[in-house]
Design an enzyme around this catalytic site. Sequence first.
Site: not given
Length: 180
Positions: A41, A80
Amino acid sequence: MASSNSKKELLGWGKSLLIAAGIAVVLRTFLFSPYVVEGASMEPTLHNQEKIFVNKLYYSASFNRGDIVIIKGLTKNYVKRIIGMPGDKIEMSADQLLINGEPVKESYLSENRKAAEEMGSLLTGDFGPIFVPANHYFVMGDNRLKSMDSRNGLDFIKEADIVGKSEFVIFPFSNIRNVR
């Protein structure tokens, strides 16, 4: 007499080792910790199985848009990038991020954006406007096509759920680099 000195020396070494172990536990628990990146990701910024150094000694006022953070999840942690700060209005239109109505350049997405264009799609689907609540953050992965983030499952991130900021890659040694 030699026996007495040996016992004192052993006790001294034992005490030193206990103190060193205690300091190591405190440092790892409260200040710094390694973290293993799981999944794709955050590619190409961070790669699967890279080990990153996480600074746990932070203050919420020190979070900035663009920081890469570790987020405490129910069953696992996530890595993230902070996109939206408390109070921000976030929207995405035609692959352009708008924060509070202003376009934001995301240079770290150039490689992924090019790959998405070659596939004939946008890197990030349109959404918003979304308003980030107080004491929360809006996060996304850099590999937007393969990221579970605030758009699709993680929702807004509570300030209390941020474990720390990623500082740099520490392993593999051939890839040591700053990730700010």
